[in-house]
Design a protein around this motif. Structure first.
Motif, PDB file in Angstrom:
ATOM      1  N   LYS A 128       0.831  -1.188   0.000  1.00 25.76           N
ATOM      2  CA  LYS A 128       0.000   0.000   0.000  1.00 25.76           C
ATOM      3  C   LYS A 128       0.875   1.250   0.000  1.00 25.76           C
ATOM      4  CE  LYS A 128      -0.689  -0.466   4.909  1.00 25.76           C
ATOM      5  NZ  LYS A 128      -1.583  -0.298   6.020  1.00 25.76           N
ATOM      6  N   SER A 129       0.317   2.329  -0.461  1.00 20.16           N
ATOM      7  CA  SER A 129       1.051   3.586  -0.548  1.00 20.16           C
ATOM      8  C   SER A 129       1.379   4.106   0.854  1.00 20.16           C
ATOM      9  CB  SER A 129       0.230   4.634  -1.291  1.00 20.16           C
ATOM     10  OG  SER A 129       0.021   4.226  -2.612  1.00 20.16           O
ATOM     11  N   PRO A 130       2.521   4.787   0.972  1.00 15.58           N
ATOM     12  CA  PRO A 130       2.853   5.372   2.286  1.00 15.58           C
ATOM     13  C   PRO A 130       1.779   6.360   2.725  1.00 15.58           C
ATOM     14  CG  PRO A 130       4.740   5.439   0.804  1.00 15.58           C
ATOM     15  CD  PRO A 130       3.576   4.996  -0.009  1.00 15.58           C
ATOM     16  N   GLU A 131       1.536   6.369   4.023  1.00 23.47           N
ATOM     17  CA  GLU A 131       0.447   7.191   4.558  1.00 23.47           C
ATOM     18  C   GLU A 131       0.842   8.654   4.756  1.00 23.47           C
ATOM     19  OE1 GLU A 131      -0.296   4.996   8.085  1.00 23.47           O
ATOM     20  OE2 GLU A 131      -1.201   3.325   7.017  1.00 23.47           O
ATOM     21  N   SER A 132       2.121   8.913   4.928  1.00 20.31           N
ATOM     22  CA  SER A 132       2.551  10.291   5.151  1.00 20.31           C
ATOM     23  C   SER A 132       3.760  10.591   4.261  1.00 20.31           C
ATOM     24  CB  SER A 132       2.915  10.513   6.621  1.00 20.31           C
ATOM     25  OG  SER A 132       4.083   9.790   6.931  1.00 20.31           O
ATOM     26  N   LEU A 133       4.047  11.881   4.130  1.00 22.41           N
ATOM     27  CA  LEU A 133       5.200  12.283   3.331  1.00 22.41           C
ATOM     28  C   LEU A 133       6.499  11.789   3.956  1.00 22.41           C
ATOM     29  CD1 LEU A 133       4.269  15.916   2.265  1.00 22.41           C
ATOM     30  CD2 LEU A 133       4.244  13.841   0.880  1.00 22.41           C
ATOM     31  N   ASN A 134       6.544  11.694   5.263  1.00 16.73           N
ATOM     32  CA  ASN A 134       7.733  11.196   5.933  1.00 16.73           C
ATOM     33  C   ASN A 134       8.000   9.742   5.549  1.00 16.73           C
ATOM     34  OD1 ASN A 134       9.926  11.193   7.637  1.00 16.73           O
ATOM     35  ND2 ASN A 134       8.718  10.557   9.419  1.00 16.73           N
ATOM     36  N   LYS A 135       6.963   8.941   5.539  1.00 19.10           N
ATOM     37  CA  LYS A 135       7.118   7.537   5.155  1.00 19.10           C
ATOM     38  C   LYS A 135       7.467   7.410   3.677  1.00 19.10           C
ATOM     39  CE  LYS A 135       4.160   5.545   8.708  1.00 19.10           C
ATOM     40  NZ  LYS A 135       2.967   4.757   8.991  1.00 19.10           N
ATOM     41  N   LEU A 136       6.915   8.280   2.856  1.00 20.09           N
ATOM     42  CA  LEU A 136       7.251   8.270   1.435  1.00 20.09           C
ATOM     43  C   LEU A 136       8.725   8.625   1.236  1.00 20.09           C
ATOM     44  CD1 LEU A 136       6.449   8.083  -1.562  1.00 20.09           C
ATOM     45  CD2 LEU A 136       5.853  10.514  -1.435  1.00 20.09           C
ATOM     46  N   GLY A 137       9.199   9.626   1.970  1.00 19.84           N
ATOM     47  CA  GLY A 137      10.604  10.007   1.886  1.00 19.84           C
ATOM     48  C   GLY A 137      11.526   8.895   2.340  1.00 19.84           C
ATOM     49  N   ASP A 138      11.150   8.207   3.407  1.00 25.90           N
ATOM     50  CA  ASP A 138      11.950   7.076   3.874  1.00 25.90           C
ATOM     51  C   ASP A 138      11.979   5.961   2.834  1.00 25.90           C
ATOM     52  OD1 ASP A 138      12.450   8.393   6.228  1.00 25.90           O
ATOM     53  OD2 ASP A 138      10.917   7.307   7.382  1.00 25.90           O
ATOM     54  N   PHE A 139      10.841   5.703   2.205  1.00 22.46           N
ATOM     55  CA  PHE A 139      10.776   4.673   1.172  1.00 22.46           C
ATOM     56  C   PHE A 139      11.659   5.042  -0.016  1.00 22.46           C
ATOM     57  CE2 PHE A 139       8.830   3.323  -2.853  1.00 22.46           C
ATOM     58  CZ  PHE A 139       8.964   1.947  -2.722  1.00 22.46           C
ATOM     59  N   LEU A 140      11.556   6.273  -0.486  1.00 20.74           N
ATOM     60  CA  LEU A 140      12.358   6.700  -1.639  1.00 20.74           C
ATOM     61  C   LEU A 140      13.852   6.695  -1.323  1.00 20.74           C
ATOM     62  CD1 LEU A 140      10.136   9.582  -3.058  1.00 20.74           C
ATOM     63  CD2 LEU A 140      10.425   7.265  -3.966  1.00 20.74           C
ATOM     64  N   ALA A 141      14.204   7.078  -0.079  1.00 24.13           N
ATOM     65  CA  ALA A 141      15.615   7.033   0.314  1.00 24.13           C
ATOM     66  C   ALA A 141      16.118   5.593   0.308  1.00 24.13           C
ATOM     67  CB  ALA A 141      15.793   7.649   1.693  1.00 24.13           C
ATOM     68  N   GLY A 142      15.308   4.683   0.764  1.00 24.54           N
ATOM     69  CA  GLY A 142      15.686   3.271   0.766  1.00 24.54           C
ATOM     70  C   GLY A 142      15.796   2.694  -0.628  1.00 24.54           C
ATOM     71  N   VAL A 143      14.972   3.188  -1.541  1.00 23.52           N
ATOM     72  CA  VAL A 143      14.999   2.681  -2.917  1.00 23.52           C
ATOM     73  C   VAL A 143      16.217   3.216  -3.670  1.00 23.52           C
ATOM     74  CG1 VAL A 143      13.828   2.839  -5.152  1.00 23.52           C
ATOM     75  CG2 VAL A 143      12.526   2.280  -3.118  1.00 23.52           C
ATOM     76  N   PHE A 144      16.502   4.496  -3.536  1.00 25.92           N
ATOM     77  CA  PHE A 144      17.543   5.108  -4.366  1.00 25.92           C
ATOM     78  C   PHE A 144      18.941   5.057  -3.754  1.00 25.92           C
ATOM     79  CE2 PHE A 144      13.732   7.156  -6.140  1.00 25.92           C
ATOM     80  CZ  PHE A 144      13.908   6.789  -7.462  1.00 25.92           C
ATOM     81  N   ALA A 145      19.058   4.827  -2.458  1.00 18.76           N
ATOM     82  CA  ALA A 145      20.386   4.790  -1.836  1.00 18.76           C
ATOM     83  C   ALA A 145      21.264   3.669  -2.400  1.00 18.76           C
ATOM     84  CB  ALA A 145      20.253   4.677  -0.327  1.00 18.76           C
ATOM     85  N   PRO A 146      20.759   2.441  -2.570  1.00 18.53           N
ATOM     86  CA  PRO A 146      21.636   1.382  -3.088  1.00 18.53           C
ATOM     87  C   PRO A 146      22.139   1.635  -4.508  1.00 18.53           C
ATOM     88  CG  PRO A 146      19.746   0.410  -2.013  1.00 18.53           C
ATOM     89  CD  PRO A 146      19.476   1.879  -2.110  1.00 18.53           C
ATOM     90  N   ILE A 147      21.357   2.296  -5.346  1.00 19.91           N
ATOM     91  CA  ILE A 147      21.852   2.530  -6.711  1.00 19.91           C
ATOM     92  C   ILE A 147      22.697   3.795  -6.797  1.00 19.91           C
ATOM     93  CG2 ILE A 147      20.036   1.236  -7.854  1.00 19.91           C
ATOM     94  CD1 ILE A 147      18.699   3.867  -8.549  1.00 19.91           C
ATOM     95  N   ALA A 148      22.756   4.557  -5.707  1.00 16.71           N
ATOM     96  CA  ALA A 148      23.627   5.733  -5.705  1.00 16.71           C
ATOM     97  C   ALA A 148      25.090   5.311  -5.601  1.00 16.71           C
ATOM     98  CB  ALA A 148      23.259   6.659  -4.550  1.00 16.71           C
ATOM     99  N   PHE A 149      25.366   4.216  -4.932  1.00 16.50           N
ATOM    100  CA  PHE A 149      26.748   3.790  -4.739  1.00 16.50           C
ATOM    101  C   PHE A 149      27.451   3.392  -6.032  1.00 16.50           C
ATOM    102  CE2 PHE A 149      25.156   3.366  -0.380  1.00 16.50           C
ATOM    103  CZ  PHE A 149      26.090   4.158   0.253  1.00 16.50           C
TER     104      PHE A 149
END
Length: 92
Positions: free
Chosen positions: A30-51
């Motif tokens: 399900k979609s994140p309920e708040s912008l904070n959770k969305l930001g945490d999700f996006l950080a988790g998704v994009f951090a591994p491919i940043a390396f």
């Protein structure tokens, strides 16, 4: 930049993001309920491919520094030749 390394990093990024997208769509997440959770999700998704991109940039910068060093060495040789020519012309 080495095309082989660039293609590898692009492939890794596409596979990673595709896997995340498929997991999102077919994993019944399900979609994140708040912008904070969305930001945490996006950080988790994009951090591994940043390396891999960071490593690729580091390698590219090292190659450019090598090229600049070679160019400076060539300029030094040319200047030394000019100095020797000037010395010879002054002697004459």
């Amino acid at each position: 930049m080495n095309k082989k390394n660039l293609n590898r990093v692009i492939a890794i990024s596409v596979i990673w993001l595709g896997g995340i997208g498929l997991t999102w769509i077919f994993g019944s997440l399900k979609s994140p309920e708040s912008l904070n959770k969305l930001g945490d999700f996006l950080a988790g998704v994009f951090a591994p491919i940043a390396f891999p991109w960071l490593i690729l940039g580091y390698i590219q910068q090292g190659k450019q520094l090598d090229q600049n060093t070679r160019a400076l060495e060539q300029q030094e040789k040319a200047l030394n030749l000019q100095i020797e020519e000037m010395r010879e012309s002054v002697k004459q």
